[in-house]
Design an enzyme around this catalytic site. Structure first.
Site, short mmCIF file in Angstrom:
data_model
loop_
_atom_site.label_atom_id
_atom_site.label_comp_id
_atom_site.label_asym_id
_atom_site.label_seq_id
_atom_site.Cartn_x
_atom_site.Cartn_y
_atom_site.Cartn_z
N HIS A 245 5.07 1.76 12.02
CA HIS A 245 4.25 2.25 13.06
C HIS A 245 4.41 1.42 14.37
O HIS A 245 4.14 0.29 14.22
CB HIS A 245 2.77 2.60 12.76
N GLY B 95 0.87 -1.33 0.11
CA GLY B 95 0.06 0.01 0.02
C GLY B 95 0.83 1.01 0.00
O GLY B 95 1.97 1.27 -0.42
N SER C 245 -1.19 39.12 4.83
CA SER C 245 -1.14 40.60 4.82
C SER C 245 -0.97 40.95 6.30
O SER C 245 -1.05 39.94 7.12
CB SER C 245 -2.31 41.05 4.23
N GLY D 12 3.61 7.61 1.43
CA GLY D 12 4.61 6.45 0.72
C GLY D 12 4.60 7.21 -0.55
O GLY D 12 5.83 6.93 -1.12
#
Length: 332
Positions: A108, A26, A252, A134
């Site tokens: 992870h 994936g 701004s 990825g």
């Protein structure tokens, strides 16, 4: 400044003679596998039989096999599958194929940190987690650069886990950008917190609330969409490029003054208190248990929340307006 590891600190020779198995193809998996192959590593991708990704892997010139076949053949096994299916895949197809001295890597830390997956004491357990999606990991690598990554060592059975993990990080290009050492606990908890409080949860909640405030006050939904969602990318891009200072330099003076004086009114002290509550539920495992049980129950709440949020007026207005913007790529 904590130590960062770069190309000079990592030796691809640590992977010589080793087979690297990447589980999944994936978002992260496709980038890891292709980058490793281009770095000269012996890579094989593990998928379930009949996966739609199978021909994509073959088209990329990579070897492919079932997860079990890859686990049997590989010395290093990188898990890039979604958190909610990793435990099942690991115990059904990988655990009984592990051999002493193997390394299990994670992109992870969720499943290791929250005790969903436990590897034998005689294998290394590490993490290499690129800090980017990825497609960016792959694109930046092909351009000669690298997306920075986090590295963590959970088990050091071989007493060489850090050097092997750094070699893997070099193979995917991460040491070109810089690799920072962390722990599974720190990576998991900060990653979840970032997603919930800012990157996903906090941002979408803020955008929806602002949109609703303008519409309820009688302003056109289309104008509210432009002001509260469409222009958000412009601001985020500026912060990504040069931090808040560069963003404020680019807007701004009126917008900058409003930033300083009205931002803290919207996101006041009680928001930080709520963030602490969210962090606490991550730290004590409440969120993890909730998410694990939600998946075990077939995702009733998740599916309902997904449906309700897809039906929010900002999505309907946004789809119509984005259809008029020919320069936007079709995302789905």
């Amino acid at each position: 400044m904590p130590q960062m590891y770069y190309d000079k600190d990592a030796d691809l020779g640590q992977l010589k003679g080793k087979v690297v198995g990447v589980i999944g193809f994936g978002s992260q998996g496709h980038a890891h596998a292709q980058n490793l192959k281009d770095s000269g590593c012996d890579v094989i991708v593990g998928l379930y039989p009949g996966s739609k990704s199978w021909p994509k892997v073959e088209a990329a010139g990579l070897r492919v096999g079932t997860v079990r076949e890859v686990a049997e053949a590989a010395d290093l096994i990188m898990m890039t599958v979604p958190d909610q299916v990793a435990r099942e895949i690991y115990y059904d197809h990988i655990a009984d194929q592990l051999k002493p001295g193997n390394m299990v890597l994670w992109a992870h830390g969720f499943n290791v940190h929250y005790g969903q997956v436990q590897s034998p004491d005689d294998v290394d357990v590490t993490m290499v987690a690129p800090k980017g999606p990825g497609h960016l990991v792959r694109r930046v690598y092909t351009e000669g650069g690298g997306v920075p990554a986090l590295i963590a060592i959970h088990q050091n059975a071989t007493e060489n886990a850090k050097q092997i993990a750094l070699a893997y990080a070099k193979g995917i290009g991460a040491t070109r950008g810089g690799v920072l050492e962390t722990t599974f606990k720190e990576e998991t908890e900060t990653d979840l917190f970032g997603e919930q409080s800012v990157l996903c949860g906090g941002t979408t909640a803020l955008v929806k609330s602002a949109f609703e405030t303008l519409v309820e006050a009688g302003y056109q939904p289309e104008v509210a969409y432009f002001e509260c969602m469409h222009e958000l990318k412009l601001i985020v891009d500026l912060m990504y490029e040069g931090g808040m200072e560069y963003m404020r330099y680019s807007i701004s003076d009126t917008a900058e003054y409003g930033d300083y004086t009205r931002g803290p009114v919207v996101v006041d002290a009680h928001v930080k208190d709520n963030m602490r509550k969210v962090l606490g539920q991550i730290q004590d495992g409440t969120f993890a248990r909730e998410w694990i049980l939600e998946n075990q129950a077939g995702r009733p709440s998740f599916n309902a929340l997904r449906r309700l949020n897809a039906e929010h007026p900002i999505e309907e207005v946004g789809a119509e307006l984005r259809g008029m913007m020919a320069w936007l790529k079709k995302s789905r």
